[in-house]
Scaffold this motif. Structure first.
Motif, PDB file in Angstrom:
ATOM      1  N   GLU A 152      30.857  -7.177  29.212  1.00 57.67           N
ATOM      2  CA  GLU A 152      30.879  -5.601  28.770  1.00 57.67           C
ATOM      3  C   GLU A 152      29.958  -4.901  28.216  1.00 57.67           C
ATOM      4  O   GLU A 152      29.717  -3.683  27.989  1.00 57.67           O
ATOM      5  CB  GLU A 152      32.346  -5.306  28.699  1.00 57.67           C
ATOM      6  CG  GLU A 152      33.064  -5.624  27.612  1.00 57.67           C
ATOM      7  CD  GLU A 152      33.585  -6.969  27.901  1.00 57.67           C
ATOM      8  OE1 GLU A 152      34.288  -7.584  26.752  1.00 57.67           O
ATOM      9  OE2 GLU A 152      33.334  -7.750  28.708  1.00 57.67           O
ATOM     10  N   GLN A 165      26.758  -3.144  29.371  1.00 57.34           N
ATOM     11  CA  GLN A 165      27.024  -1.861  30.122  1.00 57.34           C
ATOM     12  C   GLN A 165      27.114  -0.600  29.034  1.00 57.34           C
ATOM     13  O   GLN A 165      27.725  -0.525  28.253  1.00 57.34           O
ATOM     14  CB  GLN A 165      28.196  -1.944  30.853  1.00 57.34           C
ATOM     15  CG  GLN A 165      28.627  -0.453  31.642  1.00 57.34           C
ATOM     16  CD  GLN A 165      27.599  -0.507  32.819  1.00 57.34           C
ATOM     17  OE1 GLN A 165      27.227  -1.258  33.620  1.00 57.34           O
ATOM     18  NE2 GLN A 165      26.937   0.927  32.818  1.00 57.34           N
ATOM     19  N   ASN A 222      27.304   3.035  27.752  1.00 55.19           N
ATOM     20  CA  ASN A 222      28.221   4.382  28.051  1.00 55.19           C
ATOM     21  C   ASN A 222      27.836   5.373  27.003  1.00 55.19           C
ATOM     22  O   ASN A 222      28.117   4.776  25.784  1.00 55.19           O
ATOM     23  CB  ASN A 222      29.626   3.990  28.127  1.00 55.19           C
ATOM     24  CG  ASN A 222      30.037   3.197  29.473  1.00 55.19           C
ATOM     25  OD1 ASN A 222      29.505   3.260  30.404  1.00 55.19           O
ATOM     26  ND2 ASN A 222      30.754   1.941  29.010  1.00 55.19           N
ATOM     27  N   ARG A 261      22.586  -1.998  30.949  1.00 56.51           N
ATOM     28  CA  ARG A 261      22.711  -1.501  32.454  1.00 56.51           C
ATOM     29  C   ARG A 261      23.339  -0.295  32.334  1.00 56.51           C
ATOM     30  O   ARG A 261      24.397   0.011  31.894  1.00 56.51           O
ATOM     31  CB  ARG A 261      23.640  -2.730  33.218  1.00 56.51           C
ATOM     32  CG  ARG A 261      23.104  -3.870  33.353  1.00 56.51           C
ATOM     33  CD  ARG A 261      24.115  -4.655  34.448  1.00 56.51           C
ATOM     34  NE  ARG A 261      25.312  -4.765  33.988  1.00 56.51           N
ATOM     35  CZ  ARG A 261      25.910  -5.536  33.262  1.00 56.51           C
ATOM     36  NH1 ARG A 261      25.053  -6.536  32.696  1.00 56.51           N
ATOM     37  NH2 ARG A 261      27.170  -5.807  32.730  1.00 56.51           N
ATOM     38  N   ASP A 281      24.052   3.280  34.504  1.00 56.68           N
ATOM     39  CA  ASP A 281      23.936   3.627  35.865  1.00 56.68           C
ATOM     40  C   ASP A 281      23.303   5.353  36.096  1.00 56.68           C
ATOM     41  O   ASP A 281      22.837   5.616  37.175  1.00 56.68           O
ATOM     42  CB  ASP A 281      25.562   4.024  36.291  1.00 56.68           C
ATOM     43  CG  ASP A 281      26.396   2.495  36.142  1.00 56.68           C
ATOM     44  OD1 ASP A 281      25.656   1.722  36.432  1.00 56.68           O
ATOM     45  OD2 ASP A 281      27.534   2.567  35.949  1.00 56.68           O
TER      46      ASP A 281
END
Length: 427
Positions: free
Chosen positions: A170, A173, A175, A242, A244
């Motif tokens: 995680e 990722q 955010n 990563r 989005d």
């Protein structure tokens, strides 16, 4: 009879106190030195074997994104996100490729808003940090060394975590607004603790870095920029994100994540072909640079360091042989001198009924005592400084070999002394 032999040995030692003392110091020093060399040789040999196991079967190539100006402008001005999705797919397929190991390793400086020590600043090793400290909008910014890495970076470069934890799934990722987990090089341990937060700006994106672990000391990564092994001790390690959502930050970051390395066993041609097939499979004509170090005019870093580690291990072996030969020759020559001084004493002993065998036993006993005492002193010193069991066992074997060689040499020397002539021949 044994008591008499012991008294005679003691008498010989007392008659040449200075020589015997110097011999004891010489033997002790040589054994301690040999023990240290053996331990270093053992470590060097182990390092060479680990290096061979880690890198020996692999060829390592450097990679970098290679979009030309037109493709770059088209990519960065694509508001639909289609080209970004294609690049994200290419990057993910390269990370997941099973025929070789592709990893991101992008040395991109990061702007830190907390006070940073000079040793962590970009350009410190070159003695140029003036431009790495500047004030913008009343806030001091410190341009700091940073690595953007993907998951396979750690295995391909044998990077280990000392304290805390490594990156988890995680953590890759991103955010916006959430703390970004980071690893710090070992030099940071003096200044930060696990859980500390650092305010930063990376590729014009504000973020809060949170320390989750520290790398072990003496960790190195293969740098395509320097074409050498580079220490991680002064680097901030960021996970290859990563992301989005489409943004300028995510677009530039994804391009940076194509910069890194490939560990391959299938050769440069096949490796390139697989990479190009992945890119063409996304329906774009972009390119990626894959550089084989053998083509840039210098020996590949892996091959160079492999030869160096083997040479060092071999040089330690040569040092052991040289020290051993020196100590043995010095011991034999001094024993010859002691025996020659006691030539008439041996003659008197034979006149009193002693045999050649008894004389030989006394000379062998003298050698044994000198080596035994020197060995005991050396063993105590080696144990006190923390030498390993292998070094101690090697020293005992070495002492046994030197004892045999010296005794044989003394035997032949005493045969040539013709002690019997001192007492009137063989009558």
């Amino acid at each position: 009879m044994i008591l008499i032999r012991c008294k005679n040995i003691w008498k010989m030692m007392c008659n040449d106190t200075v020589v015997v003392t110097l011999l004891l110091l010489l033997i002790t020093s040589c054994l301690v030195l040999t023990g240290n060399i053996v331990q270093k040789q053992e470590k060097s040999q182990k390092k060479a074997e680990e290096f061979q196991e880690q890198y020996g079967d692999m060829e390592h190539y450097w990679t970098a994104e290679a979009l030309d100006d037109l493709d770059y402008n088209t990519y960065t001005h694509d508001d639909t996100g289609k080209l970004y999705d294609k690049l994200s797919n290419i990057r993910q397929l390269l990370w997941s490729e099973e025929q070789f190991q592709f990893y991101t390793c992008s040395p991109q400086p990061i702007e830190i808003k907390n006070k940073m020590e000079n040793i962590f600043l970009y350009g410190y090793e070159q003695g140029n940090t003036e431009c790495s400290v500047q004030e913008i909008d009343g806030i001091m910014r410190y341009t700091t060394k940073c690595l953007l890495v993907s998951e396979k970076f750690f295995d391909c470069n044998n990077i280990k975590i000392k304290t805390g934890r490594g990156f988890e799934e995680e953590d890759y990722q991103y955010n916006k607004g959430e703390n970004v987990p980071v690893l710090l090089g070992s030099a940071y341990e003096e200044y930060y603790n696990i859980g500390d937060c650092i305010q930063a700006e990376y590729l014009y994106e504000d973020m809060t870095l949170q320390v989750v672990g520290f790398l072990d000391s003496d960790m190195f990564f293969i740098s395509g920029l320097d074409q050498d092994f580079t220490s991680t001790e002064r680097y901030i390690i960021l996970p290859a994100f990563r992301i989005d959502e489409l943004s300028f930050f995510s677009q530039i970051l994804s391009l940076s994540e194509l910069n890194g390395g490939i560990a391959s066993q299938i050769g440069i041609s096949k490796t390139k072909q697989i990479c190009y097939d992945i890119i063409r499979g996304q329906g774009v004509t972009w390119n990626i640079n894959i550089v084989n170090p053998e083509t840039v005019g210098s020996m590949p870093v892996i091959e160079r360091y492999s030869k160096m580690t083997k040479q060092i291990a071999g040089q330690f072996k040569i040092l052991v042989v040289l020290v051993t030969v020196f100590a043995t020759v010095a011991l034999i020559l001094n024993m010859f001198s002691i025996l020659r001084k006691n030539k008439y004493q041996f003659g008197i002993e034979m006149l009193c009924g002693s045999s050649y065998k008894g004389i030989f036993v006394e000379s062998f006993g003298l050698v044994f005592v000198i080596l035994l005492v020197g060995d005991m002193w050396a063993s105590l010193i080696l144990k006190a400084i923390g030498m390993g069991l292998y070094s101690l066992i090697f020293i005992q074997s070495l002492v046994g070999a030197v004892l045999i060689i010296t005794c044989i040499s003394c035997y032949f020397y005493m045969k040539k002394m013709e002690i019997g002539k001192i007492i009137g021949g063989t009558e």
